[in-house]
Design a protein around this motif. Structure first.
Motif, PDB file in Angstrom:
ATOM      1  N   ASN A  32       0.790  -1.208   0.000  1.00 26.17           N
ATOM      2  CA  ASN A  32       0.000   0.000   0.000  1.00 26.17           C
ATOM      3  C   ASN A  32       0.827   1.264   0.000  1.00 26.17           C
ATOM      4  O   ASN A  32       0.387   2.282   0.490  1.00 26.17           O
ATOM      5  CB  ASN A  32      -0.945  -0.010   1.196  1.00 26.17           C
ATOM      6  N   ASP A  75      -1.063   0.709   9.736  1.00 23.39           N
ATOM      7  CA  ASP A  75      -1.271   0.552   8.288  1.00 23.39           C
ATOM      8  C   ASP A  75      -0.727  -0.835   7.985  1.00 23.39           C
ATOM      9  O   ASP A  75       0.435  -0.998   7.636  1.00 23.39           O
ATOM     10  CB  ASP A  75      -0.482   1.677   7.584  1.00 23.39           C
ATOM     11  N   ASP A 100       8.380  -0.673  13.796  1.00 19.80           N
ATOM     12  CA  ASP A 100       8.342  -1.600  12.652  1.00 19.80           C
ATOM     13  C   ASP A 100       9.143  -2.845  13.034  1.00 19.80           C
ATOM     14  O   ASP A 100      10.137  -2.752  13.740  1.00 19.80           O
ATOM     15  CB  ASP A 100       8.922  -0.971  11.375  1.00 19.80           C
ATOM     16  N   PHE A 158       4.342  -4.880  16.473  1.00 19.15           N
ATOM     17  CA  PHE A 158       3.556  -3.829  17.117  1.00 19.15           C
ATOM     18  C   PHE A 158       2.701  -4.377  18.258  1.00 19.15           C
ATOM     19  O   PHE A 158       2.425  -3.661  19.209  1.00 19.15           O
ATOM     20  CB  PHE A 158       2.766  -2.973  16.126  1.00 19.15           C
TER      21      PHE A 158
HETATM   22  C1  LIG Z   1       2.115  -1.097   4.586  1.00 19.42           C
HETATM   23  S1  LIG Z   1       3.642  -0.822   5.255  1.00 19.42           S
HETATM   24  C2  LIG Z   1       3.462   0.740   6.035  1.00 19.42           C
HETATM   25  C3  LIG Z   1       3.713   1.879   5.136  1.00 19.42           C
HETATM   26  C4  LIG Z   1       3.783   3.199   5.854  1.00 19.42           C
HETATM   27  N1  LIG Z   1       2.510   3.568   6.434  1.00 19.42           N
HETATM   28  C5  LIG Z   1       4.264   4.287   4.924  1.00 19.42           C
HETATM   29  O1  LIG Z   1       3.509   5.237   4.678  1.00 19.42           O
HETATM   30  O2  LIG Z   1       5.391   4.196   4.442  1.00 19.42           O
HETATM   31  C6  LIG Z   1       3.594  -1.884   6.615  1.00 19.42           C
HETATM   32  C7  LIG Z   1       4.837  -1.863   7.447  1.00 19.42           C
HETATM   33  O3  LIG Z   1       4.465  -2.362   8.710  1.00 19.42           O
HETATM   34  C8  LIG Z   1       5.371  -3.332   9.112  1.00 19.42           C
HETATM   35  N2  LIG Z   1       4.599  -4.303   9.888  1.00 19.42           N
HETATM   36  C9  LIG Z   1       3.599  -5.092   9.449  1.00 19.42           C
HETATM   37  N3  LIG Z   1       3.136  -5.844  10.454  1.00 19.42           N
HETATM   38  C10 LIG Z   1       3.835  -5.487  11.556  1.00 19.42           C
HETATM   39  C11 LIG Z   1       3.812  -5.913  12.912  1.00 19.42           C
HETATM   40  N4  LIG Z   1       2.975  -6.853  13.345  1.00 19.42           N
HETATM   41  N5  LIG Z   1       4.666  -5.332  13.778  1.00 19.42           N
HETATM   42  C12 LIG Z   1       5.529  -4.353  13.361  1.00 19.42           C
HETATM   43  N6  LIG Z   1       5.618  -3.935  12.086  1.00 19.42           N
HETATM   44  C13 LIG Z   1       4.777  -4.496  11.196  1.00 19.42           C
HETATM   45  C14 LIG Z   1       5.958  -3.926   7.865  1.00 19.42           C
HETATM   46  O4  LIG Z   1       7.267  -4.398   8.134  1.00 19.42           O
HETATM   47  C15 LIG Z   1       5.953  -2.727   6.923  1.00 19.42           C
HETATM   48  O5  LIG Z   1       7.174  -2.029   6.970  1.00 19.42           O
END
Ligand SMILES: C[S@@+](CC[C@H](N)C(=O)[O-])C[C@H]1O[C@@H](n2cnc3c(N)ncnc32)[C@H](O)[C@@H]1O
Length: 319
Positions: free
Chosen positions: A4, A108, A61, A88
């Motif tokens: 996304n 997100d 993250d 998270f």
């Molecule tokens: C969709 S991307 C977020 C993009 C961000 N909002 C941006 O604008 O650049 C999702 C990020 O969340 C991290 N992520 C996903 N699930 C996670 C979790 N359970 N705990 C920590 N980080 C997580 C992934 O590693 C990824 O870098």
């Protein structure tokens, strides 16, 4: 579920539903913001801007490779920022237990373009690579672990549930048969087996034939639904009265978790309707800011087709 963020340049990303997130989180100068999914920092950059030089932003993250994005963000943020690497669900619970309070929290969820676009991470069915798919490369299980050790029934269940794969059973059976000869190490091997397991006409028309199985494996490897279920109560606990939470999800199962959680916490009395007076004493903890999920506008979809499956829900904590 699709990534996304749209790569804009090597150092910049267009975050999904950015205007809507900003409007719902309504960050004010002096507040504390938590971005639980920092990624390339697209949303964080906008939310930090809304702090107008006063306040704090905590970025979380699980993927250590985002640190370089964070370092660049830090240099320009203009407010106090901090990076906490970890899941998270765990980090938010620890912060909540330690009495840390926030005014705005964003999740997100899912995978980022950066992760998908790096072939060596094994998220993509488009290039042959190690069968990995861990967002945190220090995590225990890879996609290869699941494909080589889970039994046929378990594989069928995740392909069906997380991938909505019509040929889940056939694919699981083909995987188990093939791994008896030799285990899977590469994404290319898995793609070949998926292609042979599904009827020829089904290989055309509904996107890449391996898309749904790869999505299912990614969700399982990273326990994406479990993370969300655990994180939401911790996030709500962390919020100050009047604090806002916004969650963007990309899969109907994730959206259902968010919807049910926010609905449950926004409900007051749960006594049966025929009770003359309330005996449960339950007070709502939150008020919904979105009755229905917010979707990307046509203008955003023109710019970023990957936003098509994004759904945003938000709520405010009541005192
Ligand atoms: C969709 S991307 C977020 C993009 C961000 N909002 C941006 O604008 O650049 C999702 C990020 O969340 C991290 N992520 C996903 N699930 C996670 C979790 N359970 N705990 C920590 N980080 C997580 C992934 O590693 C990824 O870098």
């Amino acid at each position: 579920m699709l990534p996304n963020v749209l790569p804009n340049s090597a150092s910049d990303h267009i975050p999904v539903l950015a205007d809507e997130v900003r409007r719902l989180l309504a960050v004010q100068p002096g507040e504390t913001v938590v971005d639980g999914t920092f990624g390339a920092g697209g949303h964080a950059r906008l939310l930090a801007r809304d702090l107008q030089g006063r306040g704090k932003l905590v970025a979380i993250d699980r993927d250590r490779s985002v640190k370089s994005h964070f370092d660049r963000f830090k240099a320009q943020a203009g407010v106090d920022v901090r990076f906490l690497r970890g899941e998270f669900a765990v980090v938010l619970s620890q912060l909540a237990q330690n009495g840390v309070k926030a005014d705005a929290i964003l999740l997100d969820v899912g995978v980022s373009s950066m992760q998908i676009d790096r072939p060596e991470r094994g998220f993509s069915y488009a290039t042959d690579a190690p069968l990995d798919m861990r967002m945190d490369p220090t995590g225990e299980s890879t996609a290869a672990t699941i494909v080589n050790t889970w039994d046929e029934r378990e594989l069928t269940t995740i392909f069906r549930r997380f991938g909505e794969e019509r040929y889940a059973k056939q694919i699981a059976r083909a995987i188990v048969r093939r791994r008896e000869e030799r285990p899977f190490f590469r994404t290319g091997d898995l793609v070949d087996v998926i292609k042979t397991a599904i009827p020829t006409p089904a290989r055309f028309g509904e996107g890449h034939p391996a898309k749904r199985v790869f999505q299912a494996l990614r969700i399982a490897v990273n326990d994406e639904l479990g993370q969300l279920e655990e994180a939401l109560p911790a996030a709500l606990e962390m919020l100050r009265p009047g604090g806002r939470i916004a969650v963007i999800s990309f899969h109907s199962l994730e959206d259902r978790i968010v919807k049910q959680f926010l609905a449950e916490r926004s409900k007051g009395c749960t006594c049966p309707p025929d009770f003359p007076v309330c005996v449960c004493g339950k007070e709502p903890e939150a008020r919904l800011l979105t009755r229905k999920p917010v979707r990307a506008s046509d203008a955003e979809l023109d710019l970023n087709p990957r936003a098509a499956s994004a759904r945003l829900r938000a709520a405010v904590k009541v005192s």
